[in-house]
Design a protein around this motif. Structure first.
Motif, PDB file in Angstrom:
ATOM      1  N   VAL A   1       7.899  -6.150  -5.779  1.00  0.00           N
ATOM      2  CA  VAL A   1       8.223  -5.065  -4.855  1.00  0.00           C
ATOM      3  C   VAL A   1       8.789  -3.870  -5.619  1.00  0.00           C
ATOM      4  N   ARG A   2       9.621  -4.133  -6.613  1.00  0.00           N
ATOM      5  CA  ARG A   2      10.126  -3.013  -7.412  1.00  0.00           C
ATOM      6  C   ARG A   2       8.977  -2.288  -8.109  1.00  0.00           C
ATOM      7  N   GLY A   3       7.960  -3.050  -8.502  1.00  0.00           N
ATOM      8  CA  GLY A   3       6.786  -2.428  -9.101  1.00  0.00           C
ATOM      9  C   GLY A   3       6.043  -1.544  -8.117  1.00  0.00           C
ATOM     10  N   VAL A   4       5.945  -1.988  -6.858  1.00  0.00           N
ATOM     11  CA  VAL A   4       5.311  -1.169  -5.824  1.00  0.00           C
ATOM     12  C   VAL A   4       6.092   0.127  -5.629  1.00  0.00           C
ATOM     13  N   ILE A   5       7.406   0.022  -5.552  1.00  0.00           N
ATOM     14  CA  ILE A   5       8.243   1.202  -5.349  1.00  0.00           C
ATOM     15  C   ILE A   5       8.112   2.169  -6.521  1.00  0.00           C
ATOM     16  N   ASP A   6       8.018   1.640  -7.730  1.00  0.00           N
ATOM     17  CA  ASP A   6       7.888   2.493  -8.911  1.00  0.00           C
ATOM     18  C   ASP A   6       6.608   3.325  -8.887  1.00  0.00           C
ATOM     19  N   LEU A   7       5.593   2.857  -8.159  1.00  0.00           N
ATOM     20  CA  LEU A   7       4.331   3.586  -8.075  1.00  0.00           C
ATOM     21  C   LEU A   7       4.415   4.806  -7.160  1.00  0.00           C
ATOM     22  N   LEU A   8       5.416   4.853  -6.305  1.00  0.00           N
ATOM     23  CA  LEU A   8       5.521   5.952  -5.345  1.00  0.00           C
ATOM     24  C   LEU A   8       5.706   7.287  -6.066  1.00  0.00           C
ATOM     25  N   PRO A   9       5.191   8.360  -5.474  1.00  0.00           N
ATOM     26  CA  PRO A   9       5.420   9.678  -6.073  1.00  0.00           C
ATOM     27  C   PRO A   9       6.895  10.042  -6.032  1.00  0.00           C
ATOM     28  N   GLU A  10       7.321  10.897  -6.925  1.00  0.00           N
ATOM     29  CA  GLU A  10       8.729  11.277  -6.981  1.00  0.00           C
ATOM     30  C   GLU A  10       9.165  11.999  -5.709  1.00  0.00           C
ATOM     31  N   GLU A  11       8.271  12.833  -5.147  1.00  0.00           N
ATOM     32  CA  GLU A  11       8.560  13.536  -3.907  1.00  0.00           C
ATOM     33  C   GLU A  11       7.657  13.008  -2.802  1.00  0.00           C
ATOM     34  N   MET A  12       8.232  12.697  -1.653  1.00  0.00           N
ATOM     35  CA  MET A  12       7.468  12.142  -0.536  1.00  0.00           C
ATOM     36  C   MET A  12       8.156  12.523   0.762  1.00  0.00           C
TER      37      MET A  12
ATOM     38  N   LYS B   1      14.808   7.366  21.606  1.00  0.00           N
ATOM     39  CA  LYS B   1      16.062   7.327  20.853  1.00  0.00           C
ATOM     40  C   LYS B   1      15.801   6.852  19.415  1.00  0.00           C
ATOM     41  N   TYR B   2      16.684   7.271  18.523  1.00  0.00           N
ATOM     42  CA  TYR B   2      16.581   6.904  17.115  1.00  0.00           C
ATOM     43  C   TYR B   2      16.896   5.421  16.936  1.00  0.00           C
ATOM     44  N   ALA B   3      16.021   4.713  16.223  1.00  0.00           N
ATOM     45  CA  ALA B   3      16.210   3.280  15.986  1.00  0.00           C
ATOM     46  C   ALA B   3      17.026   3.007  14.733  1.00  0.00           C
ATOM     47  N   HIS B   4      17.583   4.041  14.132  1.00  0.00           N
ATOM     48  CA  HIS B   4      18.397   3.934  12.917  1.00  0.00           C
ATOM     49  C   HIS B   4      17.629   3.228  11.803  1.00  0.00           C
ATOM     50  N   GLN B   5      16.422   3.711  11.602  1.00  0.00           N
ATOM     51  CA  GLN B   5      15.567   3.169  10.549  1.00  0.00           C
ATOM     52  C   GLN B   5      14.685   4.297  10.021  1.00  0.00           C
ATOM     53  N   LEU B   6      14.496   4.314   8.709  1.00  0.00           N
ATOM     54  CA  LEU B   6      13.636   5.290   8.063  1.00  0.00           C
ATOM     55  C   LEU B   6      12.433   4.597   7.435  1.00  0.00           C
ATOM     56  N   ALA B   7      11.307   5.275   7.491  1.00  0.00           N
ATOM     57  CA  ALA B   7      10.093   4.791   6.844  1.00  0.00           C
ATOM     58  C   ALA B   7       9.721   5.785   5.742  1.00  0.00           C
ATOM     59  N   PHE B   8       9.795   5.342   4.515  1.00  0.00           N
ATOM     60  CA  PHE B   8       9.398   6.174   3.384  1.00  0.00           C
ATOM     61  C   PHE B   8       7.906   5.936   3.126  1.00  0.00           C
ATOM     62  N   ARG B   9       7.114   6.997   3.185  1.00  0.00           N
ATOM     63  CA  ARG B   9       5.659   6.873   3.067  1.00  0.00           C
ATOM     64  C   ARG B   9       5.178   7.590   1.815  1.00  0.00           C
ATOM     65  N   GLY B  10       4.274   6.924   1.096  1.00  0.00           N
ATOM     66  CA  GLY B  10       3.682   7.550  -0.084  1.00  0.00           C
ATOM     67  C   GLY B  10       2.281   7.025  -0.331  1.00  0.00           C
ATOM     68  N   LEU B  11       1.457   7.837  -0.962  1.00  0.00           N
ATOM     69  CA  LEU B  11       0.094   7.461  -1.317  1.00  0.00           C
ATOM     70  C   LEU B  11      -0.008   7.321  -2.832  1.00  0.00           C
ATOM     71  N   VAL B  12      -0.624   6.221  -3.270  1.00  0.00           N
ATOM     72  CA  VAL B  12      -0.738   5.914  -4.694  1.00  0.00           C
ATOM     73  C   VAL B  12      -2.218   5.872  -5.067  1.00  0.00           C
ATOM     74  N   PRO B  13      -2.650   6.567  -6.120  1.00  0.00           N
ATOM     75  CA  PRO B  13      -4.039   6.436  -6.571  1.00  0.00           C
ATOM     76  C   PRO B  13      -4.382   4.968  -6.827  1.00  0.00           C
ATOM     77  N   MET B  14      -5.520   4.521  -6.323  1.00  0.00           N
ATOM     78  CA  MET B  14      -5.838   3.098  -6.387  1.00  0.00           C
ATOM     79  C   MET B  14      -5.989   2.596  -7.818  1.00  0.00           C
ATOM     80  N   ASP B  15      -6.488   3.408  -8.720  1.00  0.00           N
ATOM     81  CA  ASP B  15      -6.628   2.920 -10.086  1.00  0.00           C
ATOM     82  C   ASP B  15      -5.271   2.592 -10.693  1.00  0.00           C
ATOM     83  N   ARG B  16      -4.244   3.402 -10.379  1.00  0.00           N
ATOM     84  CA  ARG B  16      -2.892   3.107 -10.852  1.00  0.00           C
ATOM     85  C   ARG B  16      -2.360   1.843 -10.204  1.00  0.00           C
ATOM     86  N   ALA B  17      -2.622   1.674  -8.895  1.00  0.00           N
ATOM     87  CA  ALA B  17      -2.139   0.483  -8.188  1.00  0.00           C
ATOM     88  C   ALA B  17      -2.769  -0.780  -8.760  1.00  0.00           C
TER      89      ALA B  17
END
Length: 461
Positions: free
Chosen positions: A305-316, A218-234
């Motif tokens: 954390v906002r900085g981490v989110i900003d690193l995510l690709p626009e489409e994921m 059953k659906y746990a009513h939770q979403l996981a947004f996944r993205g990969l960030v180039p390590m040099d940018r991170a």
């Protein structure tokens, strides 16, 4: 002279045919463990076949990690399995000095400080409210790898012809002697076998047939947004310490996890947010997503954390979290059909131990089949030995694996400051996380094997 009476030639040991449904990580590990069982001249032979619904080897494109306990299980089944992890895993921390600790921080009240200020510590590049909570996971206890890469390494170990692709189970029925006939969709020829072990994952068709659709995840009513960030940018944005080491950022009603993958060339970011809507599992578990959806969820969080989110690709991608929390099956075996891994006890990913629990299942099943070979070798009928082995497996594995399903839901509430009597108190939160994690990590797998064998002996009486 007395003529000696003719003697009958020795009877050849029987062959036990086992159909494993699903060639994912757990099905492949189980097959390798069974194929590696030692044999004697009197023990029955095992004929192992894996039936996979896809047309080629594939795993979802997500990261995975295994505890030291799961690695121990692999070593006991076949040391080559653990070597496959080592071949593709990414170290946590600097390559010259790997770090085997998991880190939990207050991501909501995180704020930058100057060196030497009240919250500055030597353990971080950007400080957090109070402290960083480190949890040692044991030698090589936190090494992430790509699921498909790990599976690909293991598939190289399987003998040719063990896996048949394009075989989606349509149904099964019991034969007169207690065996099982499995049928496949599309008019594919069915197979007859002595035993079926379903490792067909969270959307298990065999679980649905064995019990009913009421036991579907059953659906746990939770979403996981996944993205990969180039390590040099991170590294440029977050600093080496944060980018190269696993961190879990806790906060109100959401949480963010990041860790290195791809031999530290990428940082994997997973942001968990609630979702009040419904999700139909038949449409799949993923959907396209945009960074703006995640930005909105963490708008009030601290700047790190906002900085981490900003690193995510626009489409994921966003992944729907499903589990069997609300619909646990009553047992892991019925007749000559058994369930293992997510087919038996699909859990949410918050402990990072769902796959590891499936590896424990595989070891328990290998131990049970080892006892079957021993019993049949001393004259016990194949049917009787298999029935006893599956009952023993189900009994030994049920309580621990169902606890994981429940605890994974609970620990998510702890991460997200929703746990009763804990809330946003990070000291208490970490104490809860540590207690639950240790129950998973410090498990005596050799005692589990002994329990399976003991239960087989008890049931055989």
């Amino acid at each position: 002279m007395t003529t000696p009476e003719p003697t009958s030639p020795p009877t050849a040991p029987p062959t036990i045919s086992i159909a494993i449904i699903g060639s994912g990580i757990i099905g492949t590990i189980l097959a390798l463990g069974l194929l590696n069982l030692p044999s004697t001249p009197t023990s029955p032979k095992l004929s192992i076949k894996i039936y996979e619904q896809s047309t080629s080897p594939r795993e979802i494109g997500a990261g995975i990690g295994f505890t030291a306990t799961a690695r121990k299980c692999m070593e006991l089944m076949d040391p080559r399995i653990a070597a496959c992890i080592t071949a593709v895993a990414t170290l946590n921390g600097e390559p010259s000095s790997p770090d085997y600790s998991m880190r939990f921080v207050d991501g909501f009240r995180t704020f930058p400080t100057a060196a030497g200020s009240e919250y500055d510590t030597s353990d971080q590049d950007i400080s957090v409210h109070g402290k960083v909570y480190k949890l040692y996971a044991g030698p090589r206890g936190f090494e992430g790898c790509h699921r498909a890469h790990f599976l690909g390494e293991m598939m190289k170990l399987l003998p040719e012809g063990v896996v048949e692709f394009g075989k989606r189970v349509d149904g099964f029925g019991y034969l007169g002697g207690g065996g099982v006939r499995v049928s496949f969709e599309g008019g594919e020829e069915g197979v007859e076998c002595d035993l079926v072990i379903a490792c067909d994952g969270i959307k298990s068709r065999v679980r649905e047939l064995l019990f009913s659709p009421a036991y579907n995840a059953k659906y746990a009513h939770q979403l996981a947004f996944r993205g990969l960030v180039p390590m040099d940018r991170a590294i440029e944005k977050l600093g080496r310490h944060r980018a190269l080491k696993q961190h879990m950022h806790c906060g109100p009603h959401a949480h963010v996890l990041h860790f290195p993958v791809a031999k530290q060339q990428l940082m994997n970011v997973v942001a968990f947010v609630p979702d009040p809507k419904e999700w139909d599992l038949r449409q799949g578990m993923t959907a396209p997503a945009s960074r703006s959806e995640v930005v909105d969820a963490f708008r009030e969080w601290g700047p790190f954390v906002r900085g981490v989110i900003d690193l995510l690709p626009e489409e994921m991608d966003k992944w729907a979290v499903f589990d069997t929390y609300d619909c646990p099956v009553p047992a892991y075996a019925e007749g000559r059909v058994a369930l293992a891994g997510d087919a038996a006890h699909a859990s949410s990913p918050h402990h990072g131990a769902g796959a590891g629990m499936g590896v424990e299942d595989a070891l328990a099943l290998v131990a049970a089949m080892g006892k079957v070979r021993e019993d049949v070798g001393r004259g016990v009928g194949v049917g009787r030995a298999l029935d006893v082995a599956l009952q023993a497996y189900s009994k030994v594995r049920y309580e621990r694996s169902q606890w994981l399903v429940r605890s994974s839901r609970h620990v998510c509430r702890t991460y997200e400051w929703e746990a009763p009597d804990i809330g946003a108190d990070m000291d208490q939160a970490f104490a809860d996380i540590r207690e639950r994690s240790h129950k998973i990590w410090y498990f005596d797998v050799e005692a589990m094997v002994a329990d399976v064998q003991k239960e087989c002996r008890r049931l055989m009486q």
